[in-house]
Design a protein around this motif. Structure first.
Motif, PDB file in Angstrom:
ATOM      1  N   MET A  28     -11.319  66.940  33.858  1.00 40.80           N
ATOM      2  CA  MET A  28     -11.477  66.363  32.727  1.00 40.80           C
ATOM      3  C   MET A  28     -12.972  66.529  32.178  1.00 40.80           C
ATOM      4  O   MET A  28     -13.967  66.822  32.966  1.00 40.80           O
ATOM      5  CB  MET A  28     -11.521  64.644  33.331  1.00 40.80           C
ATOM      6  N   SER A  29     -13.092  66.680  30.812  1.00 41.09           N
ATOM      7  CA  SER A  29     -14.250  66.924  30.417  1.00 41.09           C
ATOM      8  C   SER A  29     -15.004  65.613  29.542  1.00 41.09           C
ATOM      9  O   SER A  29     -14.472  64.889  29.214  1.00 41.09           O
ATOM     10  CB  SER A  29     -14.404  68.128  29.533  1.00 41.09           C
ATOM     11  N   ILE A  30     -16.284  65.807  29.663  1.00 43.84           N
ATOM     12  CA  ILE A  30     -17.025  64.584  28.780  1.00 43.84           C
ATOM     13  C   ILE A  30     -16.485  64.458  27.324  1.00 43.84           C
ATOM     14  O   ILE A  30     -16.286  63.484  26.819  1.00 43.84           O
ATOM     15  CB  ILE A  30     -18.249  64.816  29.049  1.00 43.84           C
ATOM     16  N   PHE A  31     -15.943  65.801  26.853  1.00 42.40           N
ATOM     17  CA  PHE A  31     -15.552  65.780  25.331  1.00 42.40           C
ATOM     18  C   PHE A  31     -14.509  65.106  25.175  1.00 42.40           C
ATOM     19  O   PHE A  31     -14.061  64.539  24.203  1.00 42.40           O
ATOM     20  CB  PHE A  31     -15.692  67.236  24.932  1.00 42.40           C
ATOM     21  N   GLU A  32     -13.446  65.285  26.223  1.00 44.04           N
ATOM     22  CA  GLU A  32     -12.094  64.664  26.067  1.00 44.04           C
ATOM     23  C   GLU A  32     -12.337  62.928  25.843  1.00 44.04           C
ATOM     24  O   GLU A  32     -11.546  62.416  25.193  1.00 44.04           O
ATOM     25  CB  GLU A  32     -11.353  64.751  27.147  1.00 44.04           C
ATOM     26  N   ARG A  33     -13.344  62.301  26.935  1.00 40.36           N
ATOM     27  CA  ARG A  33     -13.681  61.177  26.845  1.00 40.36           C
ATOM     28  C   ARG A  33     -14.258  60.590  25.580  1.00 40.36           C
ATOM     29  O   ARG A  33     -13.989  59.372  25.079  1.00 40.36           O
ATOM     30  CB  ARG A  33     -14.691  60.791  28.078  1.00 40.36           C
ATOM     31  N   VAL A  34     -15.356  61.447  25.155  1.00 42.37           N
ATOM     32  CA  VAL A  34     -15.923  61.167  23.743  1.00 42.37           C
ATOM     33  C   VAL A  34     -14.829  61.076  22.585  1.00 42.37           C
ATOM     34  O   VAL A  34     -14.732  60.220  21.850  1.00 42.37           O
ATOM     35  CB  VAL A  34     -17.131  62.174  23.593  1.00 42.37           C
ATOM     36  N   LYS A  35     -14.051  61.913  22.654  1.00 44.31           N
ATOM     37  CA  LYS A  35     -12.737  62.039  21.779  1.00 44.31           C
ATOM     38  C   LYS A  35     -12.111  60.810  21.731  1.00 44.31           C
ATOM     39  O   LYS A  35     -11.714  60.264  20.711  1.00 44.31           O
ATOM     40  CB  LYS A  35     -12.183  63.344  21.824  1.00 44.31           C
ATOM     41  N   ALA A  36     -11.767  60.262  22.948  1.00 50.20           N
ATOM     42  CA  ALA A  36     -10.871  59.377  23.068  1.00 50.20           C
ATOM     43  C   ALA A  36     -11.677  57.960  22.687  1.00 50.20           C
ATOM     44  O   ALA A  36     -10.912  57.142  21.992  1.00 50.20           O
ATOM     45  CB  ALA A  36     -10.255  59.092  24.589  1.00 50.20           C
ATOM     46  N   LYS A  37     -12.755  57.979  22.804  1.00 52.18           N
ATOM     47  CA  LYS A  37     -13.607  56.787  22.412  1.00 52.18           C
ATOM     48  C   LYS A  37     -13.725  56.549  20.940  1.00 52.18           C
ATOM     49  O   LYS A  37     -13.726  55.467  20.586  1.00 52.18           O
ATOM     50  CB  LYS A  37     -15.174  56.803  23.094  1.00 52.18           C
ATOM     51  N   ALA A  38     -13.894  57.798  20.136  1.00 50.17           N
ATOM     52  CA  ALA A  38     -14.136  58.097  18.941  1.00 50.17           C
ATOM     53  C   ALA A  38     -12.953  57.547  18.147  1.00 50.17           C
ATOM     54  O   ALA A  38     -12.976  56.710  17.297  1.00 50.17           O
ATOM     55  CB  ALA A  38     -14.622  59.434  18.738  1.00 50.17           C
ATOM     56  N   GLU A  39     -11.974  58.018  18.720  1.00 47.04           N
ATOM     57  CA  GLU A  39     -10.635  57.561  18.044  1.00 47.04           C
ATOM     58  C   GLU A  39     -10.307  56.136  18.049  1.00 47.04           C
ATOM     59  O   GLU A  39      -9.848  55.504  17.300  1.00 47.04           O
ATOM     60  CB  GLU A  39      -9.427  58.402  18.762  1.00 47.04           C
ATOM     61  N   GLU A  40     -10.660  55.390  19.473  1.00 48.96           N
ATOM     62  CA  GLU A  40     -10.422  54.057  19.643  1.00 48.96           C
ATOM     63  C   GLU A  40     -11.611  53.370  18.363  1.00 48.96           C
ATOM     64  O   GLU A  40     -10.970  52.476  17.894  1.00 48.96           O
ATOM     65  CB  GLU A  40     -10.933  53.685  20.738  1.00 48.96           C
ATOM     66  N   LEU A  41     -12.699  53.892  18.337  1.00 49.71           N
ATOM     67  CA  LEU A  41     -13.552  53.234  17.312  1.00 49.71           C
ATOM     68  C   LEU A  41     -13.137  53.224  15.777  1.00 49.71           C
ATOM     69  O   LEU A  41     -13.096  52.290  15.039  1.00 49.71           O
ATOM     70  CB  LEU A  41     -15.084  53.641  17.685  1.00 49.71           C
ATOM     71  N   LEU A  42     -12.658  54.429  15.707  1.00 50.36           N
ATOM     72  CA  LEU A  42     -12.061  54.536  14.186  1.00 50.36           C
ATOM     73  C   LEU A  42     -10.807  53.544  14.088  1.00 50.36           C
ATOM     74  O   LEU A  42     -10.840  53.294  12.853  1.00 50.36           O
ATOM     75  CB  LEU A  42     -11.861  56.179  13.993  1.00 50.36           C
ATOM     76  N   GLY A  43      -9.984  53.580  15.056  1.00 49.94           N
ATOM     77  CA  GLY A  43      -8.976  52.754  14.813  1.00 49.94           C
ATOM     78  C   GLY A  43      -9.320  51.378  14.594  1.00 49.94           C
ATOM     79  O   GLY A  43      -8.789  50.557  14.033  1.00 49.94           O
ATOM     80  N   ARG A  44     -10.386  50.827  15.507  1.00 51.62           N
ATOM     81  CA  ARG A  44     -10.882  49.257  15.299  1.00 51.62           C
ATOM     82  C   ARG A  44     -11.322  49.279  13.914  1.00 51.62           C
ATOM     83  O   ARG A  44     -11.018  48.092  13.476  1.00 51.62           O
ATOM     84  CB  ARG A  44     -11.691  49.120  16.472  1.00 51.62           C
ATOM     85  N   ALA A  45     -11.964  50.421  13.681  1.00 47.54           N
ATOM     86  CA  ALA A  45     -12.558  50.215  12.240  1.00 47.54           C
ATOM     87  C   ALA A  45     -11.370  50.069  11.214  1.00 47.54           C
ATOM     88  O   ALA A  45     -11.508  49.211  10.113  1.00 47.54           O
ATOM     89  CB  ALA A  45     -13.554  51.735  11.808  1.00 47.54           C
ATOM     90  N   GLU A  46     -10.382  50.947  11.060  1.00 47.08           N
ATOM     91  CA  GLU A  46      -9.335  50.825  10.194  1.00 47.08           C
ATOM     92  C   GLU A  46      -8.717  49.536  10.266  1.00 47.08           C
ATOM     93  O   GLU A  46      -8.188  48.753   9.384  1.00 47.08           O
ATOM     94  CB  GLU A  46      -8.255  51.943  10.633  1.00 47.08           C
ATOM     95  N   GLN A  47      -8.605  48.875  11.803  1.00 52.51           N
ATOM     96  CA  GLN A  47      -7.726  47.567  11.848  1.00 52.51           C
ATOM     97  C   GLN A  47      -8.709  46.640  11.165  1.00 52.51           C
ATOM     98  O   GLN A  47      -7.954  45.555  10.331  1.00 52.51           O
ATOM     99  CB  GLN A  47      -7.687  47.334  13.317  1.00 52.51           C
ATOM    100  N   VAL A  48      -9.980  46.423  11.196  1.00 54.81           N
ATOM    101  CA  VAL A  48     -10.905  45.514  10.683  1.00 54.81           C
ATOM    102  C   VAL A  48     -10.790  45.662   9.139  1.00 54.81           C
ATOM    103  O   VAL A  48     -10.608  44.772   8.437  1.00 54.81           O
ATOM    104  CB  VAL A  48     -12.403  45.821  11.135  1.00 54.81           C
ATOM    105  N   TYR A  49     -10.823  46.788   8.422  1.00 54.44           N
ATOM    106  CA  TYR A  49     -10.632  47.121   7.299  1.00 54.44           C
ATOM    107  C   TYR A  49      -9.264  46.561   6.551  1.00 54.44           C
ATOM    108  O   TYR A  49      -9.283  45.758   5.704  1.00 54.44           O
ATOM    109  CB  TYR A  49     -10.861  48.590   7.008  1.00 54.44           C
ATOM    110  N   GLY A  50      -8.329  46.720   7.369  1.00 52.50           N
ATOM    111  CA  GLY A  50      -7.091  46.264   6.958  1.00 52.50           C
ATOM    112  C   GLY A  50      -6.965  44.859   7.028  1.00 52.50           C
ATOM    113  O   GLY A  50      -6.305  44.139   6.026  1.00 52.50           O
ATOM    114  N   GLU A  51      -7.437  43.991   8.195  1.00 54.02           N
ATOM    115  CA  GLU A  51      -7.481  42.565   8.036  1.00 54.02           C
ATOM    116  C   GLU A  51      -8.428  41.995   6.801  1.00 54.02           C
ATOM    117  O   GLU A  51      -8.145  40.987   6.240  1.00 54.02           O
ATOM    118  CB  GLU A  51      -7.940  42.247   9.391  1.00 54.02           C
ATOM    119  N   SER A  52      -9.548  42.712   6.704  1.00 51.83           N
ATOM    120  CA  SER A  52     -10.326  42.061   5.831  1.00 51.83           C
ATOM    121  C   SER A  52     -10.121  42.237   4.200  1.00 51.83           C
ATOM    122  O   SER A  52     -10.351  41.420   3.362  1.00 51.83           O
ATOM    123  CB  SER A  52     -11.868  42.641   5.798  1.00 51.83           C
TER     124      SER A  52
END
Length: 65
Positions: free
Chosen positions: A1-25
């Motif tokens: 497992m590389s640190i890059f895989e962890r960073v990528k997963a966390k970035a995807e999670e944060l982008l998803g949360r941003a999209e979710q908040v945008y949709g709600e607002s």
């Protein structure tokens, strides 16, 4: 497992949360649902990476980390 895989997963999670908040607002149900799906997918990927890490840690081999 590389640190890059962890960073990528966390970035995807944060982008998803941003999209979710945008949709709600903005009352955009499609964006809200897509954001939730992205968050769930990223969280599942992070959990899989953690399971892989624990599998490798518990293989009976000892050594420096």
């Amino acid at each position: 497992m590389s640190i890059f895989e962890r960073v990528k997963a966390k970035a995807e999670e944060l982008l998803g949360r941003a999209e979710q908040v945008y949709g709600e607002s903005h009352g955009d149900q499609a964006a809200t649902i897509a954001g939730e799906a992205n968050v769930l997918e990223a969280e599942a990927e992070e959990e899989e990476l953690e399971r892989e890490e624990h599998r490798h840690d518990g293989d009976g081999r000892s050594g420096a980390r």
